[in-house]
Design a protein around this motif. Structure first.
Motif, PDB file in Angstrom:
ATOM      1  N   ALA A  39       0.843  -1.195   0.000  1.00 12.75           N
ATOM      2  CA  ALA A  39       0.000   0.000   0.000  1.00 12.75           C
ATOM      3  C   ALA A  39       0.874   1.240   0.000  1.00 12.75           C
ATOM      4  O   ALA A  39       1.686   1.430   0.895  1.00 12.75           O
ATOM      5  N   ARG A  41      -0.600   4.307  -1.393  1.00 15.66           N
ATOM      6  CA  ARG A  41      -1.455   5.490  -1.475  1.00 15.66           C
ATOM      7  C   ARG A  41      -1.670   6.041  -0.079  1.00 15.66           C
ATOM      8  O   ARG A  41      -1.754   5.305   0.887  1.00 15.66           O
ATOM      9  N   GLU A  79     -13.631  -8.836  -2.270  1.00 11.39           N
ATOM     10  CA  GLU A  79     -13.043  -7.883  -3.210  1.00 11.39           C
ATOM     11  C   GLU A  79     -11.637  -7.555  -2.722  1.00 11.39           C
ATOM     12  O   GLU A  79     -11.460  -7.161  -1.560  1.00 11.39           O
ATOM     13  N   ILE A  80     -10.667  -7.685  -3.589  1.00  9.80           N
ATOM     14  CA  ILE A  80      -9.280  -7.399  -3.222  1.00  9.80           C
ATOM     15  C   ILE A  80      -8.911  -6.008  -3.717  1.00  9.80           C
ATOM     16  O   ILE A  80      -9.074  -5.709  -4.903  1.00  9.80           O
ATOM     17  N   SER A  82     -10.150  -2.896  -2.286  1.00 10.36           N
ATOM     18  CA  SER A  82     -11.478  -2.257  -2.384  1.00 10.36           C
ATOM     19  C   SER A  82     -11.404  -0.735  -2.362  1.00 10.36           C
ATOM     20  O   SER A  82     -12.420  -0.069  -2.569  1.00 10.36           O
ATOM     21  N   GLY A  83     -10.230  -0.166  -2.114  1.00 11.76           N
ATOM     22  CA  GLY A  83     -10.061   1.284  -2.210  1.00 11.76           C
ATOM     23  C   GLY A  83     -11.039   2.034  -1.322  1.00 11.76           C
ATOM     24  O   GLY A  83     -11.213   1.713  -0.137  1.00 11.76           O
ATOM     25  N   ASN A 131      -3.309  -8.074   3.368  1.00 14.35           N
ATOM     26  CA  ASN A 131      -2.857  -8.414   2.018  1.00 14.35           C
ATOM     27  C   ASN A 131      -3.841  -9.435   1.448  1.00 14.35           C
ATOM     28  O   ASN A 131      -3.897 -10.584   1.912  1.00 14.35           O
ATOM     29  N   TYR A 151     -10.597  -5.178  -9.037  1.00 10.71           N
ATOM     30  CA  TYR A 151     -10.864  -4.078  -9.972  1.00 10.71           C
ATOM     31  C   TYR A 151      -9.762  -3.026  -9.923  1.00 10.71           C
ATOM     32  O   TYR A 151      -9.433  -2.501  -8.865  1.00 10.71           O
ATOM     33  N   ASP A 154      -3.301  -2.359  -8.769  1.00  9.85           N
ATOM     34  CA  ASP A 154      -2.103  -1.554  -9.047  1.00  9.85           C
ATOM     35  C   ASP A 154      -1.225  -2.270 -10.073  1.00  9.85           C
ATOM     36  O   ASP A 154      -0.863  -3.424  -9.862  1.00  9.85           O
ATOM     37  N   THR A 230     -16.666   1.451  -9.411  1.00 10.79           N
ATOM     38  CA  THR A 230     -15.519   1.659  -8.531  1.00 10.79           C
ATOM     39  C   THR A 230     -15.039   3.096  -8.744  1.00 10.79           C
ATOM     40  O   THR A 230     -15.360   3.724  -9.755  1.00 10.79           O
TER      41      THR A 230
HETATM   42  C1  LIG Z   1      -5.709   1.320  -8.100  1.00 13.79           C
HETATM   43  S1  LIG Z   1      -6.493   1.090  -6.569  1.00 13.79           S
HETATM   44  C2  LIG Z   1      -8.133   0.556  -7.059  1.00 13.79           C
HETATM   45  C3  LIG Z   1      -9.138   0.687  -5.951  1.00 13.79           C
HETATM   46  C4  LIG Z   1     -10.559   0.217  -6.317  1.00 13.79           C
HETATM   47  N1  LIG Z   1     -10.584  -1.172  -6.683  1.00 13.79           N
HETATM   48  C5  LIG Z   1     -11.118   1.044  -7.429  1.00 13.79           C
HETATM   49  O1  LIG Z   1     -11.270   0.532  -8.544  1.00 13.79           O
HETATM   50  O2  LIG Z   1     -11.434   2.228  -7.184  1.00 13.79           O
HETATM   51  C6  LIG Z   1      -5.777  -0.424  -6.018  1.00 13.79           C
HETATM   52  C7  LIG Z   1      -5.990  -0.654  -4.519  1.00 13.79           C
HETATM   53  O3  LIG Z   1      -5.554  -1.966  -4.183  1.00 13.79           O
HETATM   54  C8  LIG Z   1      -4.897  -1.922  -2.920  1.00 13.79           C
HETATM   55  N2  LIG Z   1      -4.033  -3.093  -2.890  1.00 13.79           N
HETATM   56  C9  LIG Z   1      -2.930  -3.329  -3.622  1.00 13.79           C
HETATM   57  N3  LIG Z   1      -2.453  -4.562  -3.385  1.00 13.79           N
HETATM   58  C10 LIG Z   1      -3.282  -5.119  -2.468  1.00 13.79           C
HETATM   59  C11 LIG Z   1      -3.318  -6.375  -1.814  1.00 13.79           C
HETATM   60  N4  LIG Z   1      -2.428  -7.327  -2.070  1.00 13.79           N
HETATM   61  N5  LIG Z   1      -4.313  -6.605  -0.919  1.00 13.79           N
HETATM   62  C12 LIG Z   1      -5.232  -5.656  -0.656  1.00 13.79           C
HETATM   63  N6  LIG Z   1      -5.240  -4.453  -1.251  1.00 13.79           N
HETATM   64  C13 LIG Z   1      -4.297  -4.187  -2.148  1.00 13.79           C
HETATM   65  C14 LIG Z   1      -4.202  -0.572  -2.925  1.00 13.79           C
HETATM   66  O4  LIG Z   1      -3.914  -0.120  -1.615  1.00 13.79           O
HETATM   67  C15 LIG Z   1      -5.221   0.302  -3.638  1.00 13.79           C
HETATM   68  O5  LIG Z   1      -6.127   0.914  -2.743  1.00 13.79           O
END
Ligand SMILES: C[S@@+](CC[C@H](N)C(=O)[O-])C[C@H]1O[C@@H](n2cnc3c(N)ncnc32)[C@H](O)[C@@H]1O
Length: 253
Positions: A39, A41, A79-80, A82-83, A131, A151, A154, A230
């Motif tokens: 993370a 952000r 949801e992985i 979830s922002g 994670n 969705y 990163d 999202t």
């Molecule tokens: C680009 S953002 C997209 C957020 C949301 N899905 C959207 O579409 O608005 C990606 C998110 O995934 C989180 N993230 C990245 N790797 C992760 C992991 N292994 N487990 C949980 N969250 C993760 C980041 O912290 C970030 O908030």
């Protein structure tokens, strides 16, 4: 029992692109450093956040899914990443019989999403700081999930960060074990290179098959069923970017 809130403490730094965000004020957690810090952000969990009982801080030892998801729901989904929680909010509203666990590595965003969910009064969703990939691996029973949603993950474009991506070669057995027969992995992204990686990884998976009928069905069903809405989707639609939305069905064992 849910994991207790963790006290704030300084943490070691690493090579994250934005190393000075509020999440750096949290205790070092090895679960968040698989292949590098996940993370990056920044969003401060401020005094206005009222996540109530809708936020769980996983810490070093998060509870298993069976302790987080109450019994009685037809389907349990994750949801992985979830922002800010737009999909969690929409899904819990559109599908009261489904329990959705949003897993987010950045605590500030998880708190924001949980605050919105708590305000809605709905109990068919929860936010967990952890994670997501590791949680699927070590906190979910075989075939426990009806679906996994990922969705706008990163893309981690730098080669040295590639190990932090969700869709690395090792993800297929993790998904295939956790998702039940005829369950789904739903994926959306605006990033052509990352989508290419997903197509390669999932296309080679003998346990999954892309299901275009399902893609049409869930989009027609409306917000909160899969893919949408999202926060990143909203932004990228405004920018006119091409968005790929794919559903992969778990073939029977
Ligand atoms: C680009 S953002 C997209 C957020 C949301 N899905 C959207 O579409 O608005 C990606 C998110 O995934 C989180 N993230 C990245 N790797 C992760 C992991 N292994 N487990 C949980 N969250 C993760 C980041 O912290 C970030 O908030």
């Amino acid at each position: 029992m849910l994991a207790p809130l963790m006290p704030a403490a300084p943490t070691p730094d690493d090579d994250a692109p934005n190393p000075t965000g509020p999440d750096d004020a949290l205790p070092f957690n090895p679960r968040m450093h698989q292949g590098g810090k996940l993370a990056f952000r920044s969003r401060i969990q401020d005094g206005d956040d009222e996540p109530g009982d809708r936020l769980v801080l996983g810490g070093r030892n998060p509870p298993p899914l069976r302790e987080l998801a109450p019994t009685g729901f037809t389907d349990v989904e994750i949801e992985i990443g979830s922002g800010k929680g737009a999909f969690v909010l929409a899904s819990t509203e559109a599908r009261p019989d489904t329990f959705l666990l949003g897993i987010e590595a950045a605590q500030g965003y998880a708190a924001m999403a949980a605050t919105r969910l708590y305000a809605s009064g709905r109990k068919n969703g929860l936010l967990l700081v952890d994670n997501g990939k590791l949680f699927l691996q070590d906190r979910v029973d075989d075939g426990e999930l009806a679906a996994v949603h990922v969705y706008f993950p990163d893309p981690w474009p730098k080669r040295r960060h590639a190990g932090r991506r969700f869709f690395t070669d090792d993800v297929v057995p993790v998904l295939a074990r956790a998702i039940r027969d005829e369950g789904y992995l739903y994926f959306a992204s605006d990033n052509a290179a990352y989508a290419g990686q997903v197509a390669r990884v999932m296309g080679a998976a003998v346990d999954f098959e892309r299901d275009e009928d399902e893609e049409v069905r869930v989009r027609a069903a409306g917000p909160g069923h899969a893919f949408s809405p999202t926060n990143f989707e909203r932004k990228y639609i405004e920018e006119g970017r091409v968005i790929r939305r794919w559903a992969f069905r778990r073939l029977p064992r």
